[in-house]
Design a protein around this motif. Structure first.
Motif, mmCIF file in Angstrom:
data_model
loop_
_atom_site.group_PDB
_atom_site.id
_atom_site.type_symbol
_atom_site.label_atom_id
_atom_site.label_comp_id
_atom_site.label_asym_id
_atom_site.label_seq_id
_atom_site.Cartn_x
_atom_site.Cartn_y
_atom_site.Cartn_z
ATOM 1 N N GLU A 1 -3.541 8.872 12.500
ATOM 2 C CA GLU A 1 -2.209 8.485 12.027
ATOM 3 C C GLU A 1 -2.117 7.007 11.674
ATOM 4 O O GLU A 1 -1.038 6.519 11.339
ATOM 5 C CB GLU A 1 -1.157 8.820 13.090
ATOM 6 C CG GLU A 1 -0.983 10.318 13.295
ATOM 7 C CD GLU A 1 0.094 10.638 14.296
ATOM 8 O OE1 GLU A 1 0.910 11.518 14.014
ATOM 9 O OE2 GLU A 1 0.115 10.008 15.379
ATOM 10 N N ASP A 2 -3.210 6.308 11.743
ATOM 11 C CA ASP A 2 -3.193 4.879 11.426
ATOM 12 C C ASP A 2 -3.681 4.686 9.998
ATOM 13 O O ASP A 2 -4.865 4.455 9.749
ATOM 14 C CB ASP A 2 -4.070 4.109 12.412
ATOM 15 C CG ASP A 2 -3.806 2.609 12.355
ATOM 16 O OD1 ASP A 2 -2.906 2.201 11.612
ATOM 17 O OD2 ASP A 2 -4.503 1.857 13.068
ATOM 18 N N PHE A 3 -2.761 4.828 9.063
ATOM 19 C CA PHE A 3 -3.138 4.678 7.655
ATOM 20 C C PHE A 3 -1.970 4.137 6.848
ATOM 21 O O PHE A 3 -0.808 4.191 7.265
ATOM 22 C CB PHE A 3 -3.632 6.005 7.065
ATOM 23 C CG PHE A 3 -2.644 7.140 7.110
ATOM 24 C CD1 PHE A 3 -1.674 7.288 6.118
ATOM 25 C CD2 PHE A 3 -2.702 8.104 8.114
ATOM 26 C CE1 PHE A 3 -0.787 8.345 6.136
ATOM 27 C CE2 PHE A 3 -1.818 9.160 8.151
ATOM 28 C CZ PHE A 3 -0.848 9.287 7.169
ATOM 29 N N VAL A 4 -2.327 3.596 5.702
ATOM 30 C CA VAL A 4 -1.349 3.093 4.741
ATOM 31 C C VAL A 4 -1.420 3.960 3.497
ATOM 32 O O VAL A 4 -2.510 4.300 3.026
ATOM 33 C CB VAL A 4 -1.630 1.612 4.387
ATOM 34 C CG1 VAL A 4 -0.780 1.166 3.200
ATOM 35 C CG2 VAL A 4 -1.366 0.721 5.595
ATOM 36 N N VAL A 5 -0.250 4.322 2.975
ATOM 37 C CA VAL A 5 -0.170 5.214 1.823
ATOM 38 C C VAL A 5 0.045 4.393 0.555
ATOM 39 O O VAL A 5 0.811 3.431 0.543
ATOM 40 C CB VAL A 5 0.990 6.215 2.005
ATOM 41 C CG1 VAL A 5 1.129 7.102 0.781
ATOM 42 C CG2 VAL A 5 0.768 7.053 3.250
ATOM 43 N N ASP A 6 -0.644 4.794 -0.490
ATOM 44 C CA ASP A 6 -0.528 4.104 -1.776
ATOM 45 C C ASP A 6 -0.555 5.138 -2.893
ATOM 46 O O ASP A 6 -1.213 6.173 -2.768
ATOM 47 C CB ASP A 6 -1.697 3.129 -1.949
ATOM 48 C CG ASP A 6 -1.342 1.924 -2.801
ATOM 49 O OD1 ASP A 6 -0.235 1.906 -3.352
ATOM 50 O OD2 ASP A 6 -2.182 1.019 -2.908
ATOM 51 N N ALA A 7 0.163 4.878 -3.954
ATOM 52 C CA ALA A 7 0.155 5.752 -5.129
ATOM 53 C C ALA A 7 -0.626 5.061 -6.240
ATOM 54 O O ALA A 7 -0.238 3.987 -6.703
ATOM 55 C CB ALA A 7 1.574 6.052 -5.599
ATOM 56 N N ILE A 8 -1.731 5.665 -6.664
ATOM 57 C CA ILE A 8 -2.592 5.056 -7.673
ATOM 58 C C ILE A 8 -2.936 6.095 -8.729
ATOM 59 O O ILE A 8 -3.237 7.244 -8.405
ATOM 60 C CB ILE A 8 -3.890 4.508 -7.048
ATOM 61 C CG1 ILE A 8 -3.576 3.555 -5.896
ATOM 62 C CG2 ILE A 8 -4.741 3.796 -8.096
ATOM 63 C CD1 ILE A 8 -4.794 3.000 -5.182
ATOM 64 N N CYS A 9 -2.911 5.676 -9.981
ATOM 65 C CA CYS A 9 -3.258 6.577 -11.076
ATOM 66 C C CYS A 9 -4.772 6.761 -11.087
ATOM 67 O O CYS A 9 -5.510 5.870 -11.485
ATOM 68 C CB CYS A 9 -2.778 6.017 -12.408
ATOM 69 S SG CYS A 9 -3.152 7.099 -13.800
#
Length: 816
Positions: free
Chosen positions: A461-469
């Motif tokens: 559960e230790d994560f960072v979410v990112d939206a990338i094309c």
């Protein structure tokens, strides 16, 4: 038969590892050996004396010429030969030294062969053999030269070439030593620059050291200055041109690099290296027809004449490889003119043998082809890629990630492109959905995928979410931009509009941030690249932001904040403005500038009202200012909002749930409201959310409120622990809370779970925790009880064991 006498003159310092090899290679061909030692602390002087050398001890004065000339003062031979300790004279053709007794030449150039760790060889002519004359003395504090004083003494002096080869292996290995050497050289050259006069040769050497240190804008500045002061007839002028061209390429100034190559080729049309550089540049830019013609021109020219500093193979085997690869790429381009339905996986890699198989295992079944562009691997990366049926191509690395990405795109044969890095994986259960996605894409040109960046040591559960094309149509107008942190979405939007891209919850799991040691090295490399670029383009707002991020990751919050402020104006209206607000506020929090942090947060909340992270930060800032009601209100608002939309913001998972709950509970605890804090955390633990974040504050509350039996009852009522990981988490928590009695209970629970499902990796984690706890006892004993040889011995053994466990598998389980 008359024989000319030769004095070998050298300067050395701490060269016990190199000196014997050097002296063995030449001792039978010289009449005396003079060694000037500038402060050795090892056996250098003793070794020199074993070879019969006259050893002169001279203090180091940051001036190589002074040291060289001290040796010349004592030389008695008719000729002087000078070498460095990291050189070896090859025995072939040494018999031509007999020619010295019958020549009217004043000096001879010999062939220096500089080898690096990759096996490349740079051939360089160097005036190493000259007549011994009292006025022949070296000049220049560094990169010292003898030719000027010879010409001053005799303007009609004649120089020849002897086919004697000297192998220089000083560029091999010892990266740290090379960096220190470059730093030292820069300091000496800067001092000489300040003293003056500013000659073309001095400026050329200064630029060369800046190039070696990665400071490319500075290098270009001094190459330009050197160029203005250097006649094309001077021996170093061709190399000046070559290095300037290489610098322009590293600065991504490709058009100017091409123009400079053409200008220098008019002066030195037989300098094969320049033609090879031009071929390489066209190859990198995807202009394969022109590259092919130029590689063939290199073969026609052959290796560069002796008077040039030249890379071995540019007129032979390396050019042949270039021809083969250009022909293969032209054929590939022909095939790519008619795109096929399906997906091309495009990757750029370098030395990824540890990660690549895992990545390709996750993606091979969902794509129709794999295109791997290798930027210089020295491990098994290429072989691994080929074992998965990948098309593998070579790309000369030029400090430009976008250029390498676009090179890969040109080679894709299918209508859609998926981009992955080697330290990323797809989720196989989403393969079918990914194929359905492109089949029903309609007018959409691409998709933002959900990139999950893991940071914790084994914490899911230790994560960072990112939206990338990362998934988009294969169109020539779609290209990556950005030398570092490259992206393609802006290119797609500029051609097709913002509605042409859509978010889709297909995951890419990114594991690269788990390797902390490699991360630090990568971050410092990125910092150097970005700093260099900003010296050249100070108005690049995105590069400012990227530099701030690197400094942020290095915990240099003051430096990061300064870069973020500089980037802010340039990035107004951009997609990363929300993250800029967030990181600026975090910097203020770390720097204890709480009021300024609040000001930034509130500005960000107005612009991005659904960005939960800003309310979380507001709570942290208010709490540190002593405003408990304000902090509680902000945190409760964040809990009400939940995690922000993943496709709009970059954020740590749980910022709208368990992470904020942990902060709120800590506040409640400090206010004395223990029961309310416990109830808050219990609600999330029941849902098994954020265990590694919440167990420490929850158990701290338990040990404050209950006896041992009641603590256990409260945990068991929550069905904790239910597995090995939870047992280990609880054991570590209670040891940290100085409750070894409870810690031992959960260590025993961990062993019981392990007996049910024995796995090597879990044994390593358990062993690691137990060794770590024993190590803590040793440290506490040494601190409180004074030095004990026995305790120190135990600690040393534990440290060695811990290192072995860590190499087997990371055992720290991620308590925060």
């Amino acid at each position: 038969m008359k024989k000319a006498t030769i004095s070998l003159c050298m300067i050395v310092k701490d060269e016990e590892a190199n000196l014997p090899k050097c002296l063995e290679s030449i001792k039978d061909w010289v009449d005396e050996i003079i060694i000037v030692d500038t402060g050795s602390q090892d056996r250098t002087r003793e070794i020199a004396k074993e070879y019969g050398a006259l050893v002169l001890e001279e203090p180091w004065r940051d001036d190589f010429s002074l040291a060289r000339n001290a040796g010349l003062e004592r030389a008695r031979g008719e000729w002087i030969l000078f070498l460095d300790a990291d050189e070896e004279v090859l025995h072939e053709n040494l018999s031509c030294l007999a020619y010295l007794a019958h020549t009217d030449m004043d000096g001879f150039f010999l062939h220096i062969l500089n080898f690096d760790d990759q096996g490349n060889c740079i051939k360089q002519p160097s005036l190493r053999l000259f007549r011994n004359h009292p006025r022949h003395r070296f000049k220049g504090a560094i990169h010292e030269q003898i030719i000027d004083s010879i010409l001053e003494q005799n303007p009609q002096a004649k120089f020849g070439v002897l086919d004697i080869k000297i192998k220089h292996f000083g560029y091999q290995g010892k990266m740290v030593a090379q960096k220190e050497k470059t730093k030292r050289n820069l300091a000496i050259l800067k001092a000489e620059y300040e003293r003056g006069p500013k000659t073309g040769f001095l400026l050329f050497n200064l630029a060369t050291e800046y190039l070696r240190s990665g400071e490319f804008p500075q290098a270009l500045r001094y190459f330009n200055e050197a160029e203005r002061l250097t006649s094309p007839a001077l021996s170093f002028a061709p190399l000046l041109g070559k290095k300037k061209i290489q610098t322009l390429m590293l600065l991504n100034q490709y058009q100017e690099a091409l123009e400079t190559i053409d200008r220098y080729l008019k002066l030195y049309p037989d300098y094969t290296d320049l033609v090879f550089l031009k071929a390489t540049l066209f190859y990198s830019l995807g202009r394969f027809t022109e590259a092919l013609e130029l590689y063939r021109a290199c073969l026609a020219l052959g290796e560069a004449p002796y008077q040039y500093v030249s890379e071995k193979g540019v007129g032979t085997f390396k050019a042949e490889v270039g021809v083969r690869e250009a022909l293969a790429l032209l054929e590939r381009e022909r095939l790519c003119h008619h795109l096929l339905p399906g997906i091309s996986l495009c990757m750029i890699v370098r030395d990824e043998e540890r990660n690549l198989a895992r990545c390709l295992d996750s993606a091979a079944q969902v794509v129709d082809e794999i295109v791997v562009v290798d930027t210089g691997s020295e491990d098994r990366t290429r072989e691994i890629a080929q074992s998965y049926g990948a098309q593998v191509y070579t790309f000369p690395w030029m400090n430009d990630f976008a250029l390498a990405r676009n090179f890969a795109l040109r080679l894709a044969r299918y209508e859609w492109i998926l981009v992955l890095d080697a330290d990323e994986t797809l989720r196989t259960e989403e393969h079918k959905r990914l194929r359905q996605l492109i089949a029903t894409a309609g007018e959409l040109q691409g998709f933002y995928l959900k990139v999950v960046n893991y940071f914790g040591w084994g914490d899911p559960e230790d994560f960072v979410v990112d939206a990338i094309c990362r998934l988009f149509r294969n169109k020539p107008e779609f290209n990556f931009s950005g030398t570092l942190h490259e992206e393609i979405s802006q290119s797609i939007i500029s051609y097709s509009g913002p509605s042409s891209l859509a978010p889709v919850e297909i995951h890419i799991d990114h594991w690269g941030y788990l390797k902390r040691a490699g991360l630090q090295k990568k971050s410092y490399r990125n910092t150097a690249l970005l700093t260099s670029w900003l010296n050249f383009q100070p108005g690049d707002g995105y590069a400012r932001y990227a530099l701030g991020v690197e400094l942020f990751q290095q915990s240099d919050f003051r430096g990061a904040l300064e870069e973020f402020y500089k980037a802010f104006t340039a990035l107004k209206g951009s997609g990363i403005l929300a993250d800029l607000y967030f990181k600026m506020a975090v910097c203020c929090l770390e720097l204890k500038e709480f009021q300024q942090g609040l000001k930034i947060v509130r500005q960000g909340q107005e612009a991005f009202p659904d960005f939960t992270s800003l309310w979380y930060l507001e709570g942290m800032l208010e709490f540190h200012l002593g405003n408990w009601p304000g902090a509680r209100q902000a945190w409760e608002k964040a809990l009400q909002m939940g995690d922000p939309p993943w496709y709009r913001y970059t954020f740590p998972y749980g910022i709208g749930s368990f992470r904020t709950a942990a902060a709120l509970a800590e506040g409640l605890e400090k206010m004395g409201w223990l029961e309310e804090a416990e109830e808050l955390l219990e609600a999330f633990l029941k849902k098994r959310q954020g265990l590694s974040t919440l167990l420490l504050p929850f158990c701290r509350l338990l040990v404050q409120r209950y006896d041992t039996v009641s603590c256990l009852f409260r945990l068991y009522s929550l069905s904790l622990p239910s597995c090995f990981r939870e047992s280990l988490l609880l054991a570590e928590v209670f040891y940290r809370l100085d409750r070894p009695d409870l810690g031992q209970i959960f260590l025993q629970k961990a062993k019981e779970f392990l007996e049910q499902s024995p796995l090597k990796s879990l044994f390593l984690k358990l062993a690691g925790l137990q060794l770590g706890l024993a190590g803590q006892c040793c440290i506490q004993g040494l601190k409180s009880g004074g030095f004990s040889p026995a305790l120190k011995t135990v600690w040393d053994k534990i440290s060695a064991l811990l290192e072995g466990v860590a190499q087997g598998e990371m055992f720290n389980i991620g308590i925060q």
